[in-house]
Design an enzyme around this catalytic site. Structure first.
Site, short mmCIF file in Angstrom:
data_model
loop_
_atom_site.label_atom_id
_atom_site.label_comp_id
_atom_site.label_asym_id
_atom_site.label_seq_id
_atom_site.Cartn_x
_atom_site.Cartn_y
_atom_site.Cartn_z
N HIS A 22 35.74 15.80 88.68
CA HIS A 22 35.20 16.92 89.10
C HIS A 22 34.08 17.41 88.16
O HIS A 22 34.26 17.58 86.89
CB HIS A 22 36.18 18.07 89.16
CG HIS A 22 35.82 19.35 89.92
ND1 HIS A 22 35.92 19.58 91.43
CD2 HIS A 22 35.43 20.45 89.36
CE1 HIS A 22 35.47 20.75 91.47
NE2 HIS A 22 34.95 21.29 90.82
N LYS A 166 31.19 24.63 98.89
CA LYS A 166 30.47 25.45 97.75
C LYS A 166 29.93 24.18 96.87
O LYS A 166 30.64 23.12 96.86
CB LYS A 166 31.44 26.23 96.97
CG LYS A 166 30.93 27.26 96.55
CD LYS A 166 31.92 28.15 95.48
CE LYS A 166 31.90 27.99 94.15
NZ LYS A 166 32.54 28.91 93.60
N LYS A 168 28.98 22.88 92.97
CA LYS A 168 29.09 23.27 91.43
C LYS A 168 27.54 22.67 91.02
O LYS A 168 27.27 21.39 91.41
CB LYS A 168 30.13 22.65 90.61
CG LYS A 168 31.47 23.20 91.34
CD LYS A 168 31.78 24.53 91.21
CE LYS A 168 31.83 25.28 89.76
NZ LYS A 168 32.23 26.61 90.05
N ASP A 197 27.02 27.50 93.38
CA ASP A 197 27.46 28.19 91.92
C ASP A 197 26.91 27.54 90.98
O ASP A 197 27.74 26.57 90.55
CB ASP A 197 29.00 28.06 91.91
CG ASP A 197 29.70 28.84 91.02
OD1 ASP A 197 29.12 29.40 90.15
OD2 ASP A 197 30.89 28.72 90.98
N GLU A 223 26.19 32.13 93.84
CA GLU A 223 26.97 32.63 93.00
C GLU A 223 26.58 32.63 91.45
O GLU A 223 26.24 31.32 91.16
CB GLU A 223 28.40 31.97 93.31
CG GLU A 223 29.38 32.60 92.12
CD GLU A 223 30.92 31.71 92.71
OE1 GLU A 223 30.77 31.13 93.73
OE2 GLU A 223 31.53 31.62 91.79
N ASP A 248 30.32 36.40 89.61
CA ASP A 248 31.60 35.85 89.08
C ASP A 248 31.82 35.94 87.72
O ASP A 248 32.54 36.90 87.17
CB ASP A 248 31.68 34.32 89.37
CG ASP A 248 32.89 33.64 89.25
OD1 ASP A 248 33.90 34.49 88.71
OD2 ASP A 248 32.97 32.40 89.50
N LYS A 272 39.09 36.82 91.13
CA LYS A 272 39.87 35.81 90.34
C LYS A 272 41.16 36.49 89.59
O LYS A 272 40.55 37.39 88.63
CB LYS A 272 39.20 34.85 89.33
CG LYS A 272 38.11 33.83 90.02
CD LYS A 272 37.39 32.92 89.19
CE LYS A 272 36.51 32.13 89.98
NZ LYS A 272 35.64 31.57 89.05
N GLU A 326 38.12 29.93 98.00
CA GLU A 326 37.98 28.63 97.64
C GLU A 326 39.44 28.24 96.86
O GLU A 326 39.24 27.50 95.87
CB GLU A 326 36.93 28.52 96.67
CG GLU A 326 37.03 29.37 95.51
CD GLU A 326 35.91 29.32 94.19
OE1 GLU A 326 35.20 28.41 94.40
OE2 GLU A 326 35.95 30.17 93.34
#
Ligand code: MN
Length: 374
Positions: A22, A166, A168, A197, A223, A248, A272, A326
């Site tokens: 990731h 989404k 990254k 994001d 985001e 965020d 979160k 998410e």
């Protein structure tokens, strides 16, 4: 009934493999680390909680710091305490230990699990009651290439598993990054929705320059494009009224939430449970958003089924979760830590309804993934 008290608290570190590497803005990961917290009450009930972060780059905590802070500083404050007074207990912790919200959330999670099991109710009932029983889930595209991301999205949509995504970003220069995101958004436009994001890695001018292109490409939200402290910049982007702006990293505490409302610096809050120090604070932040007409999105720190269950109880207890979630953590890990995995159905994840968090720890799996002392 004699009221139980907190007898003892244990912690252990786990390293669980993930399905595919990731790519975050600063690092690429191949496994995910957790601190597993067990709170044992004098009635014999054991509550479980989990602490995890995307990485120490996210807010300065790691599973190792969480373990240390819980063992050395939080446990002595909580032993002998009344688990039916969770918020009062967490206030004691807050007054003596600054920051460390991820560690606090892990402890709070285990306390709620223990209390729910003691009262035989799911945690969402302790948080004010259920508003929704299933929550849409967005998958994060992070294959490492733009073609790979489009491919992955189209395959997932045709398999019926996910319909929203989404990306990254933040690895490349901001303008390259923006171009890549427009490419991906155009590539999946007819299939699915995309949010971006950059984890605070872009600058004001680049972001403003690309806002029209993002709008044209149908990007659903942007985001945290700017560094967490740049509230004024976030306000400028929000005022453009092109793509909805989500906060965020800028919005972690209740006070952050209020400051962003006062500055008109976001259209959406990413909630979160870990960054805000627990489920209760998350529900309170959603209340600030509700009063301000701000929508909420159910964010993740890439929890396993344990932390994801906790997030589901919190998000399931709020009304204004307009952008879904998410909560793909369990699907991203190569193995599960619980005996009764969370249920995904038609792009949604179901809020557990058994007592406590509603998940049962798989002791063999946790033993297998326990970090070996070096
Ligand atoms: Mn984020």
């Amino acid at each position: 009934m004699i009221k139980p008290t907190i007898e003892h608290i244990t912690t252990e570190l786990l390293d669980v493999p993930i399905k595919r590497p990731h790519q975050f803005s600063t690092t690429k990961v191949t496994s995910k680390s957790f601190v597993l917290v067990k709170v044992t009450l004098t009635n014999g009930t054991v509550g479980i909680g989990e602490g995890t972060t995307p990485g120490i780059w996210w807010n300065g905590e790691s599973v190792e710091t969480m373990k240390l802070v819980i063992d050395a500083y939080m446990t002595p404050l909580l032993q002998g305490g009344d688990p039916s007074e969770i918020e009062a207990l967490m206030q004691i912790v807050d007054r003596r230990i600054r920051g460390n919200t991820f560690a606090k959330a892990a402890i709070e999670m285990a306390l709620y699990d223990a209390l729910g099991k003691t009262y035989h109710v799911p945690v969402h009932q302790l948080l004010g009651g259920q508003c929704q029983s299933r929550i849409p889930v967005r998958w994060a595209l992070a294959s490492g290439t733009r073609e790979g991301d489009v491919d992955e999205a189209v395959k997932l949509v045709s398999s019926g598993r996910y319909t929203a995504f989404k990306t990254k970003s933040g690895k490349e220069r901001p303008s390259e990054d923006a171009r890549r995101n427009v490419y991906i958004a155009e590539g999946i436009k007819n299939h699915a929705a995309l949010g971006i994001d950059p984890n605070g890695s872009w600058d004001r001018l680049t972001t403003m320059t690309w806002m029209d292109a993002f709008f044209e490409a149908g990007i659903e939200f942007l985001e945290q494009p700017l560094p967490p402290a740049d509230i004024a910049g976030m306000a400028k982007l929000t005022a453009m009224k092109r793509v909805p702006v989500m906060a965020d990293e800028s919005m972690q505490s209740l006070h952050d939430a209020l400051r962003i409302v006062q500055a008109d610096a976001a259209d959406i809050f990413s909630l979160k449970i870990h960054k805000s120090g627990g489920m209760k604070n998350t529900v309170k932040i959603a209340g600030i958003a509700e009063a301000a007409g701000i929508s909420c999105f159910g964010g993740t720190s890439l929890e396993s089924s344990i932390g994801t269950a906790a997030a589901l109880h919190a998000y399931g207890s709020i009304l204004n979760l307009d952008y879904g979630s998410e909560l793909f953590g369990p699907d991203w890990l190569a193995d599960d830590l619980v005996e009764d995995p969370l249920v995904m159905k038609d792009g949604c994840i179901l809020v557990p309804d058994k007592p406590g968090l509603g998940v049962k720890l798989n002791e063999a799996k946790t033993a297998a993934y326990r970090r070996k002392e070096t």
